[in-house]
Design an enzyme around this catalytic site. Structure first.
Site, mmCIF file in Angstrom:
data_model
loop_
_atom_site.group_PDB
_atom_site.id
_atom_site.type_symbol
_atom_site.label_atom_id
_atom_site.label_comp_id
_atom_site.label_asym_id
_atom_site.label_seq_id
_atom_site.Cartn_x
_atom_site.Cartn_y
_atom_site.Cartn_z
ATOM 1 N N GLN A 1 0.854 -1.191 0.000
ATOM 2 C CA GLN A 1 0.000 0.000 0.000
ATOM 3 C C GLN A 1 0.888 1.237 0.000
ATOM 4 O OE1 GLN A 1 -3.643 -0.001 0.326
ATOM 5 N NE2 GLN A 1 -3.268 2.083 -0.322
ATOM 6 N N PHE A 2 1.385 1.619 -1.177
ATOM 7 C CA PHE A 2 2.332 2.728 -1.250
ATOM 8 C C PHE A 2 1.723 4.048 -0.806
ATOM 9 C CE2 PHE A 2 0.286 3.490 -5.275
ATOM 10 C CZ PHE A 2 0.442 4.852 -5.502
ATOM 11 N N THR A 3 0.406 4.186 -0.861
ATOM 12 C CA THR A 3 -0.206 5.459 -0.479
ATOM 13 C C THR A 3 -0.064 5.757 1.013
ATOM 14 O OG1 THR A 3 -2.402 4.467 -0.220
ATOM 15 C CG2 THR A 3 -1.856 5.390 -2.387
#
Length: 144
Positions: free
Chosen positions: A78-80
């Protein structure tokens, strides 16, 4: 390194209509890798995830960790989570690790977790649909 953990009755992740990871009771771990993260941080976060007491004991108190509760992990990149949201109305992802580095640490985290507990994963950098039943709801932000 950031782990957003959610206690779930069940969770699954699909890519292009196919289930690629699925668990029953356990923790959904949304994993964000930031610049400067390394295997030592991944190890520390994993130990915290595995030992964080978020499951209820016989008295209804959160005294059990995921292993004591007989649960599993579903780890989803989940790069966000690494977004900088302090300014403006559009997130900046400059704190996030480069994709190759992030994938290597995501895979490392998964491999280390799988040595200790039943673990499923999503697919790095894919357009994923994550479904879950949050139990509680119980959600915690862990950052190393």
């Amino acid at each position: 390194m950031i782990g957003l953990i959610q206690r779930v009755k069940w969770a699954k992740v699909e890519v292009e209509g196919q289930t690629v990871g699925e668990i029953t009771q356990g923790l959904l771990v949304l994993l964000g890798v930031e610049q400067g993260d390394d295997q030592a941080k991944a190890d520390k976060l994993l130990e915290k995830v595995l030992n964080y007491r978020v499951f209820s004991d016989e008295q209804g108190k959160m005294n059990l960790n995921v292993q004591q509760a007989g649960g599993s992990l579903l780890v989803v990149s989940q790069f966000t989570l690494a977004a900088d949201t302090n300014k403006g109305l559009r997130p900046s992802f400059s704190r996030g690790a480069a994709p190759q580095e992030a994938n290597a640490l995501y895979e490392y985290f998964h491999q280390q977790a799988a040595r200790k507990i039943h673990t499923q994963t999503g697919q790095f950098a894919a357009d994923m649909q994550v479904s879950l039943q949050n139990d509680g709801p119980v959600t915690f932000w862990l950052q190393i």
